[in-house]
Design a protein around this motif. Structure first.
Motif, PDB file in Angstrom:
ATOM      1  N   ASP A   1       0.845  -1.189   0.000  1.00 27.20           N
ATOM      2  CA  ASP A   1       0.000   0.000   0.000  1.00 27.20           C
ATOM      3  C   ASP A   1       0.887   1.248   0.000  1.00 27.20           C
ATOM      4  OD1 ASP A   1       0.915   0.315   2.629  1.00 27.20           O
ATOM      5  OD2 ASP A   1      -1.000  -0.218   3.545  1.00 27.20           O
ATOM      6  N   ALA A   2       0.314   2.403   0.223  1.00 18.68           N
ATOM      7  CA  ALA A   2       1.053   3.671   0.176  1.00 18.68           C
ATOM      8  C   ALA A   2       2.177   3.736   1.204  1.00 18.68           C
ATOM      9  CB  ALA A   2       0.100   4.844   0.362  1.00 18.68           C
ATOM     10  N   SER A   3       2.047   2.988   2.308  1.00 20.30           N
ATOM     11  CA  SER A   3       3.088   2.999   3.339  1.00 20.30           C
ATOM     12  C   SER A   3       4.066   1.838   3.182  1.00 20.30           C
ATOM     13  CB  SER A   3       2.447   2.976   4.733  1.00 20.30           C
ATOM     14  OG  SER A   3       1.693   1.794   4.899  1.00 20.30           O
ATOM     15  N   GLY A   4       3.962   1.087   2.077  1.00 19.77           N
ATOM     16  CA  GLY A   4       4.872  -0.035   1.823  1.00 19.77           C
ATOM     17  C   GLY A   4       4.470  -1.329   2.499  1.00 19.77           C
ATOM     18  N   LEU A   5       3.305  -1.350   3.152  1.00 23.27           N
ATOM     19  CA  LEU A   5       2.838  -2.541   3.868  1.00 23.27           C
ATOM     20  C   LEU A   5       2.224  -3.547   2.894  1.00 23.27           C
ATOM     21  CD1 LEU A   5       2.311  -3.885   6.655  1.00 23.27           C
ATOM     22  CD2 LEU A   5       0.077  -2.773   6.613  1.00 23.27           C
ATOM     23  N   TYR A   6       2.596  -4.841   3.057  1.00 22.28           N
ATOM     24  CA  TYR A   6       1.994  -5.901   2.244  1.00 22.28           C
ATOM     25  C   TYR A   6       1.460  -6.998   3.151  1.00 22.28           C
ATOM     26  CZ  TYR A   6       5.988  -8.921   3.227  1.00 22.28           C
ATOM     27  OH  TYR A   6       6.927  -9.689   3.873  1.00 22.28           O
ATOM     28  N   GLU A   7       0.529  -7.773   2.629  1.00 19.95           N
ATOM     29  CA  GLU A   7       0.015  -8.959   3.312  1.00 19.95           C
ATOM     30  C   GLU A   7      -0.145 -10.044   2.255  1.00 19.95           C
ATOM     31  OE1 GLU A   7      -3.720 -10.308   6.098  1.00 19.95           O
ATOM     32  OE2 GLU A   7      -3.033  -8.219   6.132  1.00 19.95           O
ATOM     33  N   LEU A   8       0.469 -11.208   2.496  1.00 18.72           N
ATOM     34  CA  LEU A   8       0.459 -12.282   1.510  1.00 18.72           C
ATOM     35  C   LEU A   8      -0.839 -13.077   1.522  1.00 18.72           C
ATOM     36  CD1 LEU A   8       4.031 -13.807   1.882  1.00 18.72           C
ATOM     37  CD2 LEU A   8       3.225 -12.231   0.135  1.00 18.72           C
ATOM     38  N   THR A   9      -1.234 -13.493   0.323  1.00 19.89           N
ATOM     39  CA  THR A   9      -2.368 -14.385   0.147  1.00 19.89           C
ATOM     40  C   THR A   9      -1.904 -15.567  -0.678  1.00 19.89           C
ATOM     41  OG1 THR A   9      -3.903 -12.534   0.188  1.00 19.89           O
ATOM     42  CG2 THR A   9      -4.706 -14.584  -0.767  1.00 19.89           C
ATOM     43  N   TYR A  10      -2.184 -16.785  -0.168  1.00 23.43           N
ATOM     44  CA  TYR A  10      -1.831 -18.008  -0.880  1.00 23.43           C
ATOM     45  C   TYR A  10      -2.911 -18.348  -1.900  1.00 23.43           C
ATOM     46  CZ  TYR A  10      -1.042 -22.971  -1.728  1.00 23.43           C
ATOM     47  OH  TYR A  10      -0.860 -24.187  -2.316  1.00 23.43           O
ATOM     48  N   MET A  11      -4.136 -18.303  -1.478  1.00 23.55           N
ATOM     49  CA  MET A  11      -5.304 -18.488  -2.339  1.00 23.55           C
ATOM     50  C   MET A  11      -6.320 -17.453  -1.892  1.00 23.55           C
ATOM     51  SD  MET A  11      -5.501 -22.654  -2.406  1.00 23.55           S
ATOM     52  CE  MET A  11      -6.781 -22.800  -3.619  1.00 23.55           C
ATOM     53  N   ALA A  12      -7.360 -17.268  -2.666  1.00 23.70           N
ATOM     54  CA  ALA A  12      -8.346 -16.223  -2.358  1.00 23.70           C
ATOM     55  C   ALA A  12      -8.848 -16.297  -0.928  1.00 23.70           C
ATOM     56  CB  ALA A  12      -9.515 -16.309  -3.333  1.00 23.70           C
ATOM     57  N   ASP A  13      -9.004 -17.514  -0.392  1.00 24.40           N
ATOM     58  CA  ASP A  13      -9.531 -17.672   0.958  1.00 24.40           C
ATOM     59  C   ASP A  13      -8.479 -18.116   1.976  1.00 24.40           C
ATOM     60  OD1 ASP A  13      -9.202 -20.176  -0.160  1.00 24.40           O
ATOM     61  OD2 ASP A  13     -11.042 -21.004   0.692  1.00 24.40           O
ATOM     62  N   ARG A  14      -7.200 -18.090   1.574  1.00 22.24           N
ATOM     63  CA  ARG A  14      -6.135 -18.529   2.479  1.00 22.24           C
ATOM     64  C   ARG A  14      -4.987 -17.528   2.503  1.00 22.24           C
ATOM     65  NH1 ARG A  14      -4.267 -24.446   1.369  1.00 22.24           N
ATOM     66  NH2 ARG A  14      -2.893 -23.876   3.068  1.00 22.24           N
ATOM     67  N   PRO A  15      -4.840 -16.777   3.594  1.00 20.63           N
ATOM     68  CA  PRO A  15      -3.707 -15.868   3.717  1.00 20.63           C
ATOM     69  C   PRO A  15      -2.431 -16.638   4.019  1.00 20.63           C
ATOM     70  CG  PRO A  15      -4.998 -15.834   5.719  1.00 20.63           C
ATOM     71  CD  PRO A  15      -5.729 -16.732   4.749  1.00 20.63           C
ATOM     72  N   GLY A  16      -1.293 -15.991   3.838  1.00 22.95           N
ATOM     73  CA  GLY A  16      -0.019 -16.577   4.239  1.00 22.95           C
ATOM     74  C   GLY A  16       0.802 -17.111   3.095  1.00 22.95           C
ATOM     75  N   ALA A  17       1.800 -17.947   3.470  1.00 19.22           N
ATOM     76  CA  ALA A  17       2.747 -18.533   2.515  1.00 19.22           C
ATOM     77  C   ALA A  17       3.012 -19.978   2.916  1.00 19.22           C
ATOM     78  CB  ALA A  17       4.038 -17.730   2.503  1.00 19.22           C
ATOM     79  N   ILE A  18       3.574 -20.753   1.985  1.00 13.08           N
ATOM     80  CA  ILE A  18       3.896 -22.155   2.225  1.00 13.08           C
ATOM     81  C   ILE A  18       5.104 -22.257   3.157  1.00 13.08           C
ATOM     82  CG2 ILE A  18       4.665 -24.297   1.106  1.00 13.08           C
ATOM     83  CD1 ILE A  18       1.774 -23.579   0.571  1.00 13.08           C
TER      84      ILE A  18
END
Length: 107
Positions: free
Chosen positions: A32-49
């Motif tokens: 976003d504008a402040s450089g913040l990100y949030e990962l999504t693995y699939m549409a209904d699953r946040p995060g990473a493997i």
């Protein structure tokens, strides 16, 4: 998983952050504008493997309907030739921040 991306100490907006695991599909997030990100693995699953992931960060875009392409401003060592890796642990992970440099160097 989430965190902040900066480029030479300044927040990096509209960057695509991707975690690539060798055995599975990647996770993605956009800053976003402040450089913040949030990962999504699939549409209904946040995060990473869980495990070692190669991280690629880019601001380049391709031309789309009504959208002009954006030239890559980030050195290749952070995207196509990425040297960034993260070892994702099971459960909750701490924020993973990246401070990218124009001249390269640790992220």
């Amino acid at each position: 998983m989430s965190g902040t991306v900066t480029f030479d100490g300044e927040p990096l907006p509209n960057a695509l952050v991707s975690f690539y695991h060798e055995d599975d599909r990647p996770s993605h997030g956009k800053t976003d504008a402040s450089g913040l990100y949030e990962l999504t693995y699939m549409a209904d699953r946040p995060g990473a493997i869980v495990g070692k992931n190669v991280v690629r960060i880019t601001v380049a875009t391709v031309e789309g309907e009504g959208v002009a392409p954006q030239k890559e401003l980030i050195p290749a060592m952070y995207n196509v030739d990425s040297e960034l890796t993260v070892d994702v642990q099971p459960g909750s992970n701490a924020d993973v921040d990246f401070d990218l440099k124009k001249s390269g160097g640790p992220g």
